[in-house]
Design an enzyme around this catalytic site. Structure first.
Site, PDB file in Angstrom:
ATOM      1  N   SER A 131       0.823  -1.207   0.000  1.00  0.00           N
ATOM      2  CA  SER A 131       0.000   0.000   0.000  1.00  0.00           C
ATOM      3  C   SER A 131       0.855   1.254   0.000  1.00  0.00           C
ATOM      4  O   SER A 131       1.939   1.284   0.582  1.00  0.00           O
ATOM      5  CB  SER A 131      -0.907   0.024   1.233  1.00  0.00           C
ATOM      6  OG  SER A 131      -1.682   1.209   1.210  1.00  0.00           O
ATOM      7  N   LYS A 185      -4.544  -6.954   3.180  1.00  0.00           N
ATOM      8  CA  LYS A 185      -4.515  -5.774   2.294  1.00  0.00           C
ATOM      9  C   LYS A 185      -5.933  -5.465   1.789  1.00  0.00           C
ATOM     10  O   LYS A 185      -6.319  -4.291   1.659  1.00  0.00           O
ATOM     11  CB  LYS A 185      -3.566  -6.017   1.108  1.00  0.00           C
ATOM     12  CG  LYS A 185      -3.611  -4.906   0.045  1.00  0.00           C
ATOM     13  CD  LYS A 185      -3.114  -3.589   0.594  1.00  0.00           C
ATOM     14  CE  LYS A 185      -3.214  -2.334  -0.215  1.00  0.00           C
ATOM     15  NZ  LYS A 185      -3.702  -2.198  -1.505  1.00  0.00           N
ATOM     16  N   HIS A 188      -7.673  -3.704   4.510  1.00  0.00           N
ATOM     17  CA  HIS A 188      -7.107  -2.341   4.524  1.00  0.00           C
ATOM     18  C   HIS A 188      -7.853  -1.468   3.521  1.00  0.00           C
ATOM     19  O   HIS A 188      -8.255  -0.344   3.815  1.00  0.00           O
ATOM     20  CB  HIS A 188      -5.609  -2.412   4.186  1.00  0.00           C
ATOM     21  CG  HIS A 188      -4.988  -1.104   3.786  1.00  0.00           C
ATOM     22  ND1 HIS A 188      -5.193  -0.529   2.543  1.00  0.00           N
ATOM     23  CD2 HIS A 188      -4.181  -0.247   4.460  1.00  0.00           C
ATOM     24  CE1 HIS A 188      -4.544   0.616   2.472  1.00  0.00           C
ATOM     25  NE2 HIS A 188      -3.916   0.814   3.622  1.00  0.00           N
ATOM     26  N   ASN A 189      -8.031  -1.998   2.322  1.00  0.00           N
ATOM     27  CA  ASN A 189      -8.707  -1.206   1.282  1.00  0.00           C
ATOM     28  C   ASN A 189     -10.170  -0.953   1.625  1.00  0.00           C
ATOM     29  O   ASN A 189     -10.696   0.126   1.337  1.00  0.00           O
ATOM     30  CB  ASN A 189      -8.596  -1.897  -0.078  1.00  0.00           C
ATOM     31  CG  ASN A 189      -7.245  -1.641  -0.718  1.00  0.00           C
ATOM     32  OD1 ASN A 189      -6.258  -1.407  -0.029  1.00  0.00           O
ATOM     33  ND2 ASN A 189      -7.186  -1.702  -2.028  1.00  0.00           N
ATOM     34  N   GLU A 192     -10.151   1.770   3.913  1.00  0.00           N
ATOM     35  CA  GLU A 192      -9.828   2.961   3.106  1.00  0.00           C
ATOM     36  C   GLU A 192     -11.117   3.533   2.478  1.00  0.00           C
ATOM     37  O   GLU A 192     -11.359   4.749   2.521  1.00  0.00           O
ATOM     38  CB  GLU A 192      -8.813   2.540   2.034  1.00  0.00           C
ATOM     39  CG  GLU A 192      -8.502   3.553   0.957  1.00  0.00           C
ATOM     40  CD  GLU A 192      -7.570   2.958  -0.115  1.00  0.00           C
ATOM     41  OE1 GLU A 192      -6.548   2.339   0.254  1.00  0.00           O
ATOM     42  OE2 GLU A 192      -7.866   3.093  -1.314  1.00  0.00           O
TER      43      GLU A 192
END
Ligand code: 6PG
Length: 488
Positions: A131, A185, A188-189, A192
């Site tokens: 990232s 990940k 995480h997105n 986000e």
């Protein structure tokens, strides 16, 4: 024969791959580089060859031959079929013990599949979440590698040379086996998406609710960035809002089409959460909000059909006109943003916990929070608090139960509720503010109306129910004498 001299290689030299190669070379690694079209390799070497030691290769054979053992190659090619093809081609040229790293945004189930296939050939396959975008890849990303412990022995020291640093620690840790890195990940997105949406909702409240100009709102975000909300996303929000379009002289925000794009990682987060039965309402609403924004025909038709409702500024005009009330409302919005953000993280961490249980990973949540403090898109001061919560050693089912976050939400909730009420009265959509608050209220409700749903299910489909006063499974004979029978 090419001399084996490179300790790491990068395949695919588009923006991300080129930046990552340069970062590796700048930090003392000898980097083999290969791209399907050699011209890109030549450009990289021509423009940046003096930044460190590169070993350019014209063919994949040459590339593999230039790597020292265990050969370690990072793939940065297009997701999907091109990635599968490149993994196969590399595996054909590599030997047992060698390591193939996919640093793209792959779907974690693809990574699990690929890891299994590559392991069967005696090689290591590492799905690594990266990232930070192009700038992060060059100056220090946050990295989330999965794969075997053995591959981490080789890869870990290399990735530590290029990762972002947060409070003296590299933002990379071994997340877990096979698809764990890409899973983390993905979440995480998802976070986000939610973080971006609550910022956007805050902007909308100030813009359409209070009639503020983009530059004034940018100043508010600049100020918020000095406190609890300090984060990369708040910082870049101010930058976007300050920006003036050169062609028209108008605020940049006003010349951009209001249709948010997405490449799918937020959708995966929600689909996976549905499979795992984890409510990630904030992330879900953020994905749906992008979907609604990107339905121009439907929105056009709504406008043509004149779907009626309040005019935001008309409803909030008194408040907007009074400096004290206006200031207080902006502070309420700040607190609603903070509380909703805490809920999004709590839900994301729940999804990671459930994913870990189902997929057999032992995720270190504190370490994940620490590697998100730098380099990545959701980097924020706030992540120190999450890391502290996990470091405390207390067991908790939700971040919302950690004393710090419990108090933070309790302190913010009056403001949060006022914002949801006002926005609803004014007709400003706040899907993540509202759904996060409902989640919070659902979580703290001693008794939910789910009992009624159980009653309905039992009536129309004999789906049975439990009783609060005794164990067992029960069914009421609704069409008969309404007596109850035990079914377990
Ligand atoms: C990152 C970003 C990066 C990208 C996402 C989101 O961590 O560096 O998450 O991976 O910005 O793919 O992109 P979309 O908004 O287009 O889905």
């Amino acid at each position: 024969m090419t001399e084996a001299q490179a300790n790491i290689g990068v395949v695919g030299l588009a923006a991300m791959g080129a930046s990552l190669s340069r970062n590796l070379a700048r930090h003392g690694n000898t980097v083999a580089v290969y791209n399907r079209h050699y011209s890109r390799t030549e450009t990289l070497i021509g423009e940046h060859g003096d930044e460190g030691k590169f070993v350019p290769a014209k063919t994949l054979q040459e590339f593999v031959g230039s790597l020292t053992r265990p050969r370690t190659a990072i793939i940065m090619v297009k997701a999907g079929e091109p990635t599968d093809q490149m993994i196969d081609d590399l595996a054909d040229l590599m030997e047992p013990g060698d390591i193939i790293v996919d640093a793209g945004n792959a779907y974690f189930k693809d990574t699990i599949r690929r890891e299994k296939a590559i392991r069967a050939r005696g090689l290591h396959f590492v799905g690594c979440g990266v990232s930070g975008g192009e700038e992060g890849a060059l100056l220090g990303p946050s990295m989330m590698p999965g794969g075997t412990d053995e591959s981490w022995q080789t890869l870990g020291p290399i990735l530590k040379t290029i990762a972002a640093q947060a409070e003296g620690e590299p933002c990379v840790t071994h997340i877990g086996s096979d698809g764990a890195g890409h899973f983390v990940k993905m979440v995480h997105n998802g976070i986000e998406y939610s973080d971006m949406q609550v910022i956007a909702e805050s902007y909308d409240l100030m813009r359409r609710g209070l009639g503020m100009e983009p530059g004034q709102i940018a100043d508010v975000f600049d100020e918020w960035n000095q406190g609890d909300l300090n984060s990369y996303l708040v910082q870049i929000t101010a930058e976007v809002l300050h920006h003036i379009d050169a062609a028209t002289g108008k605020p940049f925000i006003d010349i951009v089409t209001d249709q948010a794009g997405m490449k799918g990682t937020g959708t995966w987060t929600v689909q996976t959460a549905l499979d795992l039965a984890v409510p990630v309402t904030g992330i879900g609403e953020a994905v749906f909000a992008r979907g609604l924004s990107s339905s121009p025909e439907l929105r056009k038709e709504a406008e043509q059909k004149g779907l009626s409702g309040p005019e935001p500024q008309a409803i909030l005009s008194d408040l907007a006109a009074d400096p004290d009330q206006r200031k207080a409302f902006i502070e309420d919005v700040r607190q609603a943003l903070y509380a909703s953000k805490i809920v999004a993280y709590a839900q994301g961490f729940n999804e990671m916990q459930e994913g870990a249980d189902v997929y057999g990973w032992k995720l270190d949540m504190g370490a994940i929070a620490r590697i998100w403090r730098g380099g990545c898109i959701i980097r924020a001061k706030f992540l120190n608090r999450i890391s502290d919560a996990y470091a405390s050693g207390d067991e908790f089912g939700s971040l919302l139960f950690d004393p710090f976050f419990k108090k933070a939400v309790e302190d913010a909730q009056d403001a949060w509720r006022r914002v949801v009420v006002r926005a609803t009265q004014a007709g400003i959509p706040i899907p993540v503010f509202a759904s996060s608050l409902s989640y919070y209220d659902g979580l703290r409700s001693k008794r939910l109306p789910a009992a009624l749903i159980q009653g309905q299910r039992d009536l129309f489909g004999a789906h049975t129910y439990g009783r609060v006063d005794q164990p067992g499974v029960f069914h009421t004979l609704w069409a008969g004498d309404k007596s109850e029978i035990r079914q377990d």
